[in-house]
Design an enzyme around this catalytic site. Sequence first.
Site, PDB file in Angstrom:
ATOM      1  N   SER A  77       0.813  -1.209   0.000  1.00  0.00           N
ATOM      2  CA  SER A  77       0.000   0.000   0.000  1.00  0.00           C
ATOM      3  C   SER A  77       0.853   1.269   0.000  1.00  0.00           C
ATOM      4  O   SER A  77       1.687   1.426  -0.883  1.00  0.00           O
ATOM      5  CB  SER A  77      -0.962  -0.049   1.187  1.00  0.00           C
ATOM      6  OG  SER A  77      -2.040   0.785   0.916  1.00  0.00           O
ATOM      7  N   HIS A 124      -7.582  -5.619   0.123  1.00  0.00           N
ATOM      8  CA  HIS A 124      -6.338  -4.873   0.281  1.00  0.00           C
ATOM      9  C   HIS A 124      -5.553  -5.438   1.480  1.00  0.00           C
ATOM     10  O   HIS A 124      -5.925  -5.206   2.634  1.00  0.00           O
ATOM     11  CB  HIS A 124      -6.762  -3.422   0.553  1.00  0.00           C
ATOM     12  CG  HIS A 124      -5.656  -2.435   0.574  1.00  0.00           C
ATOM     13  ND1 HIS A 124      -4.968  -2.082  -0.560  1.00  0.00           N
ATOM     14  CD2 HIS A 124      -5.132  -1.694   1.591  1.00  0.00           C
ATOM     15  CE1 HIS A 124      -4.067  -1.156  -0.234  1.00  0.00           C
ATOM     16  NE2 HIS A 124      -4.140  -0.914   1.060  1.00  0.00           N
TER      17      HIS A 124
HETATM   18  C1  GTR Z   1      -5.242   4.593   1.848  1.00  0.00           C
HETATM   19  C2  GTR Z   1      -4.643   5.434   0.786  1.00  0.00           C
HETATM   20  C3  GTR Z   1      -3.978   4.565  -0.224  1.00  0.00           C
HETATM   21  C4  GTR Z   1      -3.129   3.487   0.411  1.00  0.00           C
HETATM   22  C5  GTR Z   1      -3.663   2.996   1.747  1.00  0.00           C
HETATM   23  C6  GTR Z   1      -2.685   2.310   2.688  1.00  0.00           C
HETATM   24  O1  GTR Z   1      -6.024   5.278   2.754  1.00  0.00           O
HETATM   25  O2  GTR Z   1      -5.676   6.182   0.207  1.00  0.00           O
HETATM   26  O3  GTR Z   1      -3.221   5.357  -1.112  1.00  0.00           O
HETATM   27  O4  GTR Z   1      -1.828   3.869   0.508  1.00  0.00           O
HETATM   28  O5  GTR Z   1      -4.191   3.995   2.501  1.00  0.00           O
HETATM   29  O6  GTR Z   1      -1.512   2.673   2.791  1.00  0.00           O
HETATM   30  O7  GTR Z   1      -3.154   1.414   3.401  1.00  0.00           O
END
Ligand code: GTR
Length: 357
Positions: free
Chosen positions: A195, A337
């Site tokens: 991420s 995610h």
């Molecule tokens: C989210 C962000 C993403 C991603 C994510 C993370 O809120 O919008 O770009 O990086 O966090 O790091 O878990």
Amino acid sequence: MLREELARRGVPMPQAKTAAEWEAMRGDVLTLMQKEVYGIRPPKPDRVTYTDVTTWEEEEVFMSGIHDKYRIQVEVELSGRKASFAFHMGIPRTMEPCPAFVSLSFYPDIVNPYQPAEEILDRGFAVASICYGEVTKDDGNFADNFADLIYGGRERGPEDPGKIMIWAWTASLVMDYLMTREEIDHDHIAVIGHSRLGKTALVTGAFDERFAYVISNDSGCGGAAVSRGKGGETIEKIIARFPFWFCLNYQKYVGREDEMPFDQNWLLSLIAPRKLLVASASEDLWADPNSEYLGAFAAGEISKLYGRGFAGPDRFPEPGDRFYYGDVTYHQRAGKHYLSRNDWNLYMDYILRDMGR
Ligand code: GTR
């Protein structure tokens, strides 16, 4: 099909038809990505010291005593200022030097939900794990630890580094240390992150050519995904919540992706001829798997000038797509995610295969 999609979105491709042409422009691309997106990479520190601060208890209970555990304190001096952080490292007891991960991590400990350390070590990989928040906090405070080391109290200028660039720079300090450890195979070191730390892994690998493998897990916007035509998170949305990840200059592209003289495939192209592994999760529409796939596919055009380029079908990805063994590759895990065991195992499969094991 994907070439047409890139053209439809207006994604610019670096104009290099040979590796020599790419190498002639590579320095300018590095400068562009710094000045426009991540900020100028800090200079080499004046002094760095590494101290093994592992306690007896830490060593004693680690992984049933079949792997070694270390905690290394890194102290850095730059322009008369000091900052420090500690990273955790596990090294399997193998006869041969082992491949390794520099892992950008959300957690202080080496064993954590995103990092099945015991399995990683059992498969013969070392892992050096940096807790990013220890380097500098994930917020807009540029007076904190390594941000303070670099800024020394001055205001942020348009090209000054954002937090991603600062985290990436410290990953290279860990790489310097790994180069001194003879248990580690210096030619087979990967940088990995998930991420926001997937974005950071890409920046680390783009700027530090010692990393043979660069692994971006669900990195999305400002990471592996092309910004033009992207679904889910856009530059506008990321800047609204995380302006401090990037340099201030990047803000001029809010709602104006089409005016960027580059796209994220330019960052990914800097990794060639080394190996780039991009991965998505099928339900991670915020990161947008299709745009991540397009980023990897487009970066394959530069990688191809050296070798195998991108491997994978000329269509949008589907859950269950496994890595194809190109120099730029992609897999899509079904689900959310997350950096899962399954993801790690596929990365390790790829590296071992690449090493001929
Ligand atoms: C989210 C962000 C993403 C991603 C994510 C993370 O809120 O919008 O770009 O990086 O966090 O790091 O878990």
